[in-house]
Motif scaffolding. Sequence first.
Motif, PDB file in Angstrom:
ATOM      1  N   LEU A  95       0.830  -1.204   0.000  1.00  7.38           N
ATOM      2  CA  LEU A  95       0.000   0.000   0.000  1.00  7.38           C
ATOM      3  C   LEU A  95       0.866   1.256   0.000  1.00  7.38           C
ATOM      4  O   LEU A  95       0.488   2.281  -0.564  1.00  7.38           O
ATOM      5  CB  LEU A  95      -0.911   0.016   1.230  1.00  7.38           C
ATOM      6  CG  LEU A  95      -1.937  -1.101   1.337  1.00  7.38           C
ATOM      7  CD1 LEU A  95      -2.595  -1.080   2.706  1.00  7.38           C
ATOM      8  CD2 LEU A  95      -2.976  -0.959   0.239  1.00  7.38           C
ATOM      9  N   VAL A  96       2.009   1.190   0.670  1.00  5.91           N
ATOM     10  CA  VAL A  96       2.903   2.343   0.809  1.00  5.91           C
ATOM     11  C   VAL A  96       4.216   2.015   0.096  1.00  5.91           C
ATOM     12  O   VAL A  96       4.847   0.997   0.389  1.00  5.91           O
ATOM     13  CB  VAL A  96       3.189   2.672   2.290  1.00  5.91           C
ATOM     14  CG1 VAL A  96       4.105   3.868   2.411  1.00  5.91           C
ATOM     15  CG2 VAL A  96       1.889   2.908   3.049  1.00  5.91           C
ATOM     16  N   SER A  97       4.624   2.885  -0.808  1.00  6.25           N
ATOM     17  CA  SER A  97       5.849   2.666  -1.573  1.00  6.25           C
ATOM     18  C   SER A  97       6.963   3.619  -1.141  1.00  6.25           C
ATOM     19  O   SER A  97       6.722   4.595  -0.426  1.00  6.25           O
ATOM     20  CB  SER A  97       5.580   2.872  -3.064  1.00  6.25           C
ATOM     21  OG  SER A  97       5.379   4.256  -3.331  1.00  6.25           O
ATOM     22  N   ARG A  98       8.151   3.322  -1.615  1.00  7.34           N
ATOM     23  CA  ARG A  98       9.297   4.205  -1.392  1.00  7.34           C
ATOM     24  C   ARG A  98       8.981   5.615  -1.903  1.00  7.34           C
ATOM     25  O   ARG A  98       9.315   6.608  -1.256  1.00  7.34           O
ATOM     26  CB  ARG A  98      10.507   3.649  -2.129  1.00  7.34           C
ATOM     27  CG  ARG A  98      11.706   4.557  -2.100  1.00  7.34           C
ATOM     28  CD  ARG A  98      12.774   4.176  -3.099  1.00  7.34           C
ATOM     29  NE  ARG A  98      13.119   2.768  -3.068  1.00  7.34           N
ATOM     30  CZ  ARG A  98      13.787   2.157  -4.026  1.00  7.34           C
ATOM     31  NH1 ARG A  98      14.182   2.811  -5.095  1.00  7.34           N
ATOM     32  NH2 ARG A  98      14.063   0.877  -3.940  1.00  7.34           N
ATOM     33  N   ASP A  99       8.335   5.700  -3.057  1.00  7.18           N
ATOM     34  CA  ASP A  99       8.002   7.010  -3.627  1.00  7.18           C
ATOM     35  C   ASP A  99       7.019   7.774  -2.752  1.00  7.18           C
ATOM     36  O   ASP A  99       7.103   9.004  -2.646  1.00  7.18           O
ATOM     37  CB  ASP A  99       7.439   6.851  -5.039  1.00  7.18           C
ATOM     38  CG  ASP A  99       8.495   6.382  -6.029  1.00  7.18           C
ATOM     39  OD1 ASP A  99       9.705   6.610  -5.784  1.00  7.18           O
ATOM     40  OD2 ASP A  99       8.114   5.786  -7.052  1.00  7.18           O
ATOM     41  N   ARG A 141       7.468  -0.451   6.943  1.00  7.91           N
ATOM     42  CA  ARG A 141       6.898  -0.239   8.276  1.00  7.91           C
ATOM     43  C   ARG A 141       5.551   0.479   8.171  1.00  7.91           C
ATOM     44  O   ARG A 141       4.574   0.098   8.827  1.00  7.91           O
ATOM     45  CB  ARG A 141       7.854   0.566   9.141  1.00  7.91           C
ATOM     46  CG  ARG A 141       7.396   0.643  10.598  1.00  7.91           C
ATOM     47  CD  ARG A 141       8.439   1.254  11.485  1.00  7.91           C
ATOM     48  NE  ARG A 141       8.715   2.647  11.210  1.00  7.91           N
ATOM     49  CZ  ARG A 141       7.951   3.656  11.634  1.00  7.91           C
ATOM     50  NH1 ARG A 141       6.869   3.432  12.344  1.00  7.91           N
ATOM     51  NH2 ARG A 141       8.281   4.898  11.356  1.00  7.91           N
ATOM     52  N   LEU A 142       5.472   1.513   7.321  1.00 11.01           N
ATOM     53  CA  LEU A 142       4.227   2.261   7.164  1.00 11.01           C
ATOM     54  C   LEU A 142       3.159   1.418   6.481  1.00 11.01           C
ATOM     55  O   LEU A 142       1.970   1.575   6.771  1.00 11.01           O
ATOM     56  CB  LEU A 142       4.481   3.561   6.399  1.00 11.01           C
ATOM     57  CG  LEU A 142       5.370   4.567   7.134  1.00 11.01           C
ATOM     58  CD1 LEU A 142       5.622   5.781   6.256  1.00 11.01           C
ATOM     59  CD2 LEU A 142       4.776   4.969   8.470  1.00 11.01           C
ATOM     60  N   ASP A 143       3.570   0.529   5.593  1.00  7.79           N
ATOM     61  CA  ASP A 143       2.636  -0.388   4.980  1.00  7.79           C
ATOM     62  C   ASP A 143       1.997  -1.268   6.057  1.00  7.79           C
ATOM     63  O   ASP A 143       0.784  -1.493   6.064  1.00  7.79           O
ATOM     64  CB  ASP A 143       3.344  -1.234   3.920  1.00  7.79           C
ATOM     65  CG  ASP A 143       2.366  -2.067   3.124  1.00  7.79           C
ATOM     66  OD1 ASP A 143       1.705  -1.489   2.231  1.00  7.79           O
ATOM     67  OD2 ASP A 143       2.269  -3.279   3.394  1.00  7.79           O
ATOM     68  N   LEU A 191      14.456   4.325   2.782  1.00  4.62           N
ATOM     69  CA  LEU A 191      13.092   4.645   2.374  1.00  4.62           C
ATOM     70  C   LEU A 191      12.255   3.378   2.214  1.00  4.62           C
ATOM     71  O   LEU A 191      11.081   3.354   2.578  1.00  4.62           O
ATOM     72  CB  LEU A 191      13.098   5.455   1.082  1.00  4.62           C
ATOM     73  CG  LEU A 191      13.713   6.855   1.183  1.00  4.62           C
ATOM     74  CD1 LEU A 191      13.724   7.521  -0.182  1.00  4.62           C
ATOM     75  CD2 LEU A 191      12.991   7.723   2.201  1.00  4.62           C
ATOM     76  N   ASP A 192      12.871   2.316   1.693  1.00  7.68           N
ATOM     77  CA  ASP A 192      12.162   1.038   1.588  1.00  7.68           C
ATOM     78  C   ASP A 192      11.805   0.484   2.964  1.00  7.68           C
ATOM     79  O   ASP A 192      10.716  -0.066   3.162  1.00  7.68           O
ATOM     80  CB  ASP A 192      13.013   0.006   0.840  1.00  7.68           C
ATOM     81  CG  ASP A 192      13.072   0.255  -0.662  1.00  7.68           C
ATOM     82  OD1 ASP A 192      12.201   0.977  -1.190  1.00  7.68           O
ATOM     83  OD2 ASP A 192      13.999  -0.279  -1.303  1.00  7.68           O
ATOM     84  N   ARG A 193      12.719   0.624   3.916  1.00 10.45           N
ATOM     85  CA  ARG A 193      12.462   0.164   5.282  1.00 10.45           C
ATOM     86  C   ARG A 193      11.267   0.911   5.882  1.00 10.45           C
ATOM     87  O   ARG A 193      10.360   0.310   6.453  1.00 10.45           O
ATOM     88  CB  ARG A 193      13.697   0.357   6.158  1.00 10.45           C
ATOM     89  CG  ARG A 193      13.521  -0.191   7.586  1.00 10.45           C
ATOM     90  CD  ARG A 193      14.652   0.233   8.500  1.00 10.45           C
ATOM     91  NE  ARG A 193      14.651   1.663   8.778  1.00 10.45           N
ATOM     92  CZ  ARG A 193      13.820   2.277   9.623  1.00 10.45           C
ATOM     93  NH1 ARG A 193      12.899   1.590  10.268  1.00 10.45           N
ATOM     94  NH2 ARG A 193      13.896   3.574   9.821  1.00 10.45           N
ATOM     95  N   LEU A 194      11.270   2.231   5.711  1.00 12.22           N
ATOM     96  CA  LEU A 194      10.159   3.032   6.226  1.00 12.22           C
ATOM     97  C   LEU A 194       8.858   2.696   5.517  1.00 12.22           C
ATOM     98  O   LEU A 194       7.807   2.603   6.155  1.00 12.22           O
ATOM     99  CB  LEU A 194      10.463   4.523   6.072  1.00 12.22           C
ATOM    100  CG  LEU A 194      11.360   5.129   7.123  1.00 12.22           C
ATOM    101  CD1 LEU A 194      11.717   6.559   6.754  1.00 12.22           C
ATOM    102  CD2 LEU A 194      10.696   5.099   8.481  1.00 12.22           C
ATOM    103  N   ALA A 195       8.919   2.520   4.210  1.00 16.32           N
ATOM    104  CA  ALA A 195       7.713   2.179   3.451  1.00 16.32           C
ATOM    105  C   ALA A 195       7.135   0.857   3.949  1.00 16.32           C
ATOM    106  O   ALA A 195       5.915   0.730   4.112  1.00 16.32           O
ATOM    107  CB  ALA A 195       8.030   2.111   1.963  1.00 16.32           C
TER     108      ALA A 195
END
Length: 78
Positions: free
Chosen positions: A3-7, A68-70, A62-66
């Motif tokens: 649902l949440v991407s790096r972008d 986690r946010l996903d 950013l991938d790690r955060l994405a």
Amino acid sequence: MALVSRDDVRELLDSPDPGATLVLVEGRCAVLPEERAEGLVIASRRDLEPELAGVGRSDQELDRLAGRLDGVARDLGA
């Protein structure tokens, strides 16, 4: 499918609005000003800035955060 991407994370962090918020609206992520954040609120720019202090914004970070946010979005019922 994520649902949440790096972008999405990059857009949130690069927003000139210090109150920028990542929300899920009709199955898609959007970055909106805090006062217009409708839908499922995932995180604000303010939430993420302390986590990135001194770490940088590499694609890996950013991938790690994405990821986690996903997880947050899915836990909230997305």
